[in-house]
Design a protein around this motif. Structure first.
Motif, PDB file in Angstrom:
ATOM      1  N   VAL A  68       0.693  -1.152  -0.148  1.00 28.70           N
ATOM      2  CA  VAL A  68      -0.133  -0.075   0.108  1.00 28.70           C
ATOM      3  C   VAL A  68       0.990   1.153  -0.033  1.00 28.70           C
ATOM      4  O   VAL A  68       0.747   2.107  -0.879  1.00 28.70           O
ATOM      5  CB  VAL A  68      -0.826  -0.196   1.274  1.00 28.70           C
ATOM      6  CG1 VAL A  68      -1.813   1.413   1.064  1.00 28.70           C
ATOM      7  CG2 VAL A  68      -1.981  -1.304   1.027  1.00 28.70           C
ATOM      8  N   PRO A  69       1.692   1.588   1.152  1.00 31.93           N
ATOM      9  CA  PRO A  69       2.564   2.674   1.007  1.00 31.93           C
ATOM     10  C   PRO A  69       3.554   2.872  -0.187  1.00 31.93           C
ATOM     11  O   PRO A  69       3.774   3.970  -0.802  1.00 31.93           O
ATOM     12  CB  PRO A  69       3.390   2.663   2.207  1.00 31.93           C
ATOM     13  CG  PRO A  69       3.462   1.239   2.605  1.00 31.93           C
ATOM     14  CD  PRO A  69       1.980   0.646   2.171  1.00 31.93           C
ATOM     15  N   LEU A  70       3.850   1.394  -0.824  1.00 28.10           N
ATOM     16  CA  LEU A  70       4.831   1.522  -1.796  1.00 28.10           C
ATOM     17  C   LEU A  70       4.195   2.115  -3.165  1.00 28.10           C
ATOM     18  O   LEU A  70       4.763   2.911  -3.901  1.00 28.10           O
ATOM     19  CB  LEU A  70       5.492   0.286  -1.895  1.00 28.10           C
ATOM     20  CG  LEU A  70       6.378  -0.194  -0.948  1.00 28.10           C
ATOM     21  CD1 LEU A  70       6.650  -1.531  -1.164  1.00 28.10           C
ATOM     22  CD2 LEU A  70       7.733   0.843  -0.924  1.00 28.10           C
ATOM     23  N   PHE A  71       2.816   1.378  -3.296  1.00 25.12           N
ATOM     24  CA  PHE A  71       2.418   1.920  -4.514  1.00 25.12           C
ATOM     25  C   PHE A  71       1.612   3.529  -4.521  1.00 25.12           C
ATOM     26  O   PHE A  71       1.399   4.285  -5.547  1.00 25.12           O
ATOM     27  CB  PHE A  71       0.888   1.111  -4.819  1.00 25.12           C
ATOM     28  CG  PHE A  71       1.481  -0.283  -5.562  1.00 25.12           C
ATOM     29  CD1 PHE A  71       1.898  -0.023  -6.756  1.00 25.12           C
ATOM     30  CD2 PHE A  71       0.602  -1.576  -4.988  1.00 25.12           C
ATOM     31  CE1 PHE A  71       2.213  -1.280  -7.554  1.00 25.12           C
ATOM     32  CE2 PHE A  71       1.212  -2.791  -5.618  1.00 25.12           C
ATOM     33  CZ  PHE A  71       1.817  -2.446  -6.913  1.00 25.12           C
ATOM     34  N   ILE A  72       1.311   3.720  -3.261  1.00 28.17           N
ATOM     35  CA  ILE A  72       1.040   5.301  -3.020  1.00 28.17           C
ATOM     36  C   ILE A  72       2.145   6.184  -3.378  1.00 28.17           C
ATOM     37  O   ILE A  72       2.075   7.114  -3.974  1.00 28.17           O
ATOM     38  CB  ILE A  72       0.271   5.443  -1.474  1.00 28.17           C
ATOM     39  CG1 ILE A  72      -0.839   4.832  -1.454  1.00 28.17           C
ATOM     40  CG2 ILE A  72       0.534   7.014  -1.261  1.00 28.17           C
ATOM     41  CD1 ILE A  72      -1.232   4.989   0.136  1.00 28.17           C
ATOM     42  N   PHE A  73       3.420   5.737  -2.949  1.00 25.57           N
ATOM     43  CA  PHE A  73       4.635   6.540  -3.278  1.00 25.57           C
ATOM     44  C   PHE A  73       4.750   6.687  -4.746  1.00 25.57           C
ATOM     45  O   PHE A  73       5.088   7.790  -5.061  1.00 25.57           O
ATOM     46  CB  PHE A  73       5.803   5.881  -2.402  1.00 25.57           C
ATOM     47  CG  PHE A  73       7.063   6.644  -2.572  1.00 25.57           C
ATOM     48  CD1 PHE A  73       7.448   7.668  -1.936  1.00 25.57           C
ATOM     49  CD2 PHE A  73       8.029   6.255  -3.807  1.00 25.57           C
ATOM     50  CE1 PHE A  73       8.853   8.321  -2.182  1.00 25.57           C
ATOM     51  CE2 PHE A  73       9.117   6.873  -3.949  1.00 25.57           C
ATOM     52  CZ  PHE A  73       9.330   7.974  -3.108  1.00 25.57           C
ATOM     53  N   MET A  74       4.698   5.388  -5.196  1.00 26.24           N
ATOM     54  CA  MET A  74       4.942   5.281  -6.732  1.00 26.24           C
ATOM     55  C   MET A  74       4.100   6.320  -7.546  1.00 26.24           C
ATOM     56  O   MET A  74       4.278   7.225  -8.280  1.00 26.24           O
ATOM     57  CB  MET A  74       4.736   3.929  -7.264  1.00 26.24           C
ATOM     58  CG  MET A  74       4.765   3.802  -8.776  1.00 26.24           C
ATOM     59  SD  MET A  74       4.311   2.114  -9.018  1.00 26.24           S
ATOM     60  CE  MET A  74       3.743   2.243 -10.972  1.00 26.24           C
ATOM     61  N   GLY A  75       2.588   6.250  -7.150  1.00 23.92           N
ATOM     62  CA  GLY A  75       1.752   7.118  -7.675  1.00 23.92           C
ATOM     63  C   GLY A  75       1.902   8.483  -7.410  1.00 23.92           C
ATOM     64  O   GLY A  75       1.965   9.369  -8.420  1.00 23.92           O
ATOM     65  N   LEU A  76       2.328   8.904  -6.285  1.00 22.81           N
ATOM     66  CA  LEU A  76       2.601  10.276  -6.015  1.00 22.81           C
ATOM     67  C   LEU A  76       3.677  10.888  -6.802  1.00 22.81           C
ATOM     68  O   LEU A  76       3.683  12.051  -7.276  1.00 22.81           O
ATOM     69  CB  LEU A  76       2.505  10.442  -4.316  1.00 22.81           C
ATOM     70  CG  LEU A  76       1.173  10.260  -3.609  1.00 22.81           C
ATOM     71  CD1 LEU A  76       1.844  10.342  -2.292  1.00 22.81           C
ATOM     72  CD2 LEU A  76       0.205  11.489  -3.943  1.00 22.81           C
ATOM     73  N   MET A  77       4.649  10.130  -6.548  1.00 22.12           N
ATOM     74  CA  MET A  77       5.891  10.662  -7.208  1.00 22.12           C
ATOM     75  C   MET A  77       5.856  10.812  -8.913  1.00 22.12           C
ATOM     76  O   MET A  77       6.203  11.809  -9.410  1.00 22.12           O
ATOM     77  CB  MET A  77       7.010   9.538  -7.315  1.00 22.12           C
ATOM     78  CG  MET A  77       8.368   9.977  -7.932  1.00 22.12           C
ATOM     79  SD  MET A  77       9.093  11.315  -7.258  1.00 22.12           S
ATOM     80  CE  MET A  77       9.773  10.960  -5.782  1.00 22.12           C
ATOM     81  N   LEU A  78       5.018   9.929  -9.598  1.00 27.53           N
ATOM     82  CA  LEU A  78       4.754  10.083 -11.058  1.00 27.53           C
ATOM     83  C   LEU A  78       3.816  11.088 -11.142  1.00 27.53           C
ATOM     84  O   LEU A  78       3.945  11.888 -12.255  1.00 27.53           O
ATOM     85  CB  LEU A  78       3.970   8.772 -11.360  1.00 27.53           C
ATOM     86  CG  LEU A  78       5.083   7.422 -11.585  1.00 27.53           C
ATOM     87  CD1 LEU A  78       4.052   6.334 -12.035  1.00 27.53           C
ATOM     88  CD2 LEU A  78       5.947   7.675 -12.521  1.00 27.53           C
ATOM     89  N   GLU A  79       2.956  11.403 -10.592  1.00 28.37           N
ATOM     90  CA  GLU A  79       2.109  12.601 -10.460  1.00 28.37           C
ATOM     91  C   GLU A  79       2.825  13.777 -10.568  1.00 28.37           C
ATOM     92  O   GLU A  79       2.411  14.866 -11.206  1.00 28.37           O
ATOM     93  CB  GLU A  79       0.995  12.502  -9.334  1.00 28.37           C
ATOM     94  CG  GLU A  79       0.101  13.982  -9.341  1.00 28.37           C
ATOM     95  CD  GLU A  79      -0.569  14.168  -8.214  1.00 28.37           C
ATOM     96  OE1 GLU A  79      -1.161  15.064  -7.829  1.00 28.37           O
ATOM     97  OE2 GLU A  79      -0.499  13.237  -7.184  1.00 28.37           O
ATOM     98  N   ARG A  80       3.921  14.168  -9.545  1.00 23.58           N
ATOM     99  CA  ARG A  80       4.470  15.302  -9.465  1.00 23.58           C
ATOM    100  C   ARG A  80       5.766  15.374 -10.598  1.00 23.58           C
ATOM    101  O   ARG A  80       6.482  16.300 -10.736  1.00 23.58           O
ATOM    102  CB  ARG A  80       5.257  15.383  -8.133  1.00 23.58           C
ATOM    103  CG  ARG A  80       4.401  15.052  -6.881  1.00 23.58           C
ATOM    104  CD  ARG A  80       3.423  15.951  -6.667  1.00 23.58           C
ATOM    105  NE  ARG A  80       2.593  15.589  -5.643  1.00 23.58           N
ATOM    106  CZ  ARG A  80       2.717  15.841  -4.164  1.00 23.58           C
ATOM    107  NH1 ARG A  80       3.629  16.210  -3.868  1.00 23.58           N
ATOM    108  NH2 ARG A  80       1.637  15.277  -3.609  1.00 23.58           N
ATOM    109  N   THR A  81       5.718  14.342 -11.420  1.00 24.14           N
ATOM    110  CA  THR A  81       6.864  14.664 -12.438  1.00 24.14           C
ATOM    111  C   THR A  81       6.406  14.987 -13.638  1.00 24.14           C
ATOM    112  O   THR A  81       7.151  14.976 -14.755  1.00 24.14           O
ATOM    113  CB  THR A  81       7.578  13.251 -12.666  1.00 24.14           C
ATOM    114  OG1 THR A  81       6.463  12.286 -13.242  1.00 24.14           O
ATOM    115  CG2 THR A  81       8.137  12.614 -11.383  1.00 24.14           C
TER     116      THR A  81
END
Length: 456
Positions: A68-81
């Motif tokens: 859960v936290p890993l996929f959330i981190f992945m999504g947020l990082m891609l959103e900010r790029t």
């Protein structure tokens, strides 16, 4: 009175939530109040709450939830790029010469963002800010433009790797264990990876359905989805930009999903690959700074804390509900219904659809599924089929006026000249498409069960 307590507990929780209290505290606090009432009236023994410690430690011990936290981190990082901005710009130019081309572009980008970020609110807001003004400027009918954006934004509910599917897979795996302890005879196991595979074909059906509708509107009403005027040199540049914009996100998506589908990695390990890949992608796009990394990490911690706090509150609610015999009441109610599994599933889908107006998918997953899951599995429901049906059902409720969350997200960023009624009218055809796909999966379970069986 004892027999009515489970129903009263459920209604009390709904009332407290409507009052505006935080979900986790509403679930846990209301449940503990009912324990106190039961202890004072002699209906319950407080010692029964000793089971709670074991439940909470079991939550901490579930390694699948690390995803859960890993996929959330992945999504947020891609959103900010700013990946969405580049994808939308290049795709819009690439499809621009076609009538309905921008609608196709938004649908494809929504699919890619769903497969890379899985965050519904962020996808709807991002595409609303970037593509809605451009679509309106090029003469798209407001209803079509807003409908495409809302529908494409909610694809993050069903296209893996989705946080919804991660949580649903974990809860359904526990429901399967519970059903087996109650006498279910099956060798089948429910896993997050199986649910990911089961959601691939239904997700693609939704994407194809959206694009067929856009093509139909463009054919029947050319003025509602006009083509763009693009010269050949600009088109060639757009193709190169599209290839560049697509290549890295696609590699990341294939790495995450491919490692799961081919059994190379567990969903948790694949989530770690995705998180690391998102950092590399941000680095390669010169978008990785210490401030951005800190913001993403803080947002990840906040979101993950919310998810697990709700999970703890839901576990307390589930225990108290069962202490009052709620699970037996649900089982008796469903098994006595005429029509067996079909009728029971229809009632569950309607209730979850209505709950989707007032609750997020996290609360519904943690509160409702543990109660109805074992009962439906005992009645013969396939766990993968059930999970896909629930995910699409919740996705549909998030689109449905007047309370759909996706509508609120878009309303918050839409230009002032866009009326709320136009947004509501725009999503209706897409709700119909989702209902058709939901019906197809209900009547042909193989659409969700074939791929997991084939891969395994």
């Amino acid at each position: 009175m004892f027999e009515l307590m489970p129903l009263l507990l459920f209604l009390a929780v709904c009332a407290v939530l409507l009052w505006g209290y935080p979900v986790a505290f509403s679930l846990a606090g209301t449940s503990l109040i009912f324990v106190a009432i039961g202890a004072m009236t002699g209906m319950l023994e407080p010692v029964q709450l000793n089971f709670m410690a074991g439940r909470l430690f079991k939550i901490m011990d579930r390694s699948t939830l690390i995803a859960v936290p890993l996929f959330i981190f992945m999504g947020l990082m891609l959103e900010r790029t700013k990946i969405a901005e580049d994808l939308l710009e290049s795709m819009a130019t690439l499809f621009g010469k076609l009538r309905g081309g921008m609608g196709f572009a938004v649908t494809i980008v929504g699919m890619l963002l769903a497969a890379s970020t899985g965050i519904v609110g962020a996808t709807v807001v991002t595409m609303g800010l970037l593509s809605l003004p451009a679509m309106l400027k090029r003469g798209y009918k407001p209803e079509l433009a807003t409908g495409v954006i809302c529908a494409s934004g909610t694809l993050g509910q069903i296209i893996p790797p989705s946080i919804v599917l991660v949580l649903l897979g974990d809860v359904l795996a526990n429901a399967m264990t519970e059903a087996k302890s109650q006498g279910l005879q099956t060798e089948q196991v429910a896993s997050i990876g199986d649910l990911f595979m089961g959601a691939v074909i239904p997700g693609m059906l939704l994407v194809v359905g959206y694009m067929i509708y856009i093509a139909f509107v463009a054919w029947r009403r050319p003025t509602h989805a006009p083509a763009m005027e693009i010269d050949e040199s600009e088109l060639k540049q757009a193709m190169l930009r599209a290839l560049k914009s697509l290549s890295l996100p696609l590699i990341l998506i294939v790495a995450v999903l491919g490692s799961i589908l081919y059994g190379i990695a567990t969903p948790t390990e694949a989530a770690a690959i995705g998180a690391f890949g998102a950092i590399l992608l941000a680095l390669m796009r010169n978008q990785l700074t210490l401030k951005r990394l800190r913001d993403v990490m803080q947002s990840t911690v906040k979101t993950t804390s919310m998810v697990f706090l709700i999970l703890i509150g839901a576990s307390i609610f589930s225990l108290v509900f069962r202490m009052y015999g709620g699970d037996e009441m649900i089982r008796h109610f469903f098994t006595e219904l005429p029509g067996g599994l079909f009728t029971a599933l229809l009632i569950v889908m309607i209730v979850m659809f209505l709950l989707g107006f007032i609750l997020d998918f996290i609360e519904i997953t943690f509160v409702v599924v543990p109660i109805i899951g074992p009962v439906l599995l005992m009645m013969g429901a396939d766990p993968i089929w059930l999970g896909v049906l629930i995910a699409i059902n919740l996705q549909t409720s998030f689109l449905t006026p007047p309370f759909g969350f996706a509508l609120f997200y878009l309303r918050g960023v839409a230009p002032k000249q866009i009326r709320t009624a136009q947004i509501y009218r725009g999503v209706i055809p897409f709700i119909g498409i989702q209902a058709i796909v939901l019906g197809m999966i209900a009547f042909w379970p193989q659409l969700s069960t074939w791929l997991p069986a084939y891969v395994n």
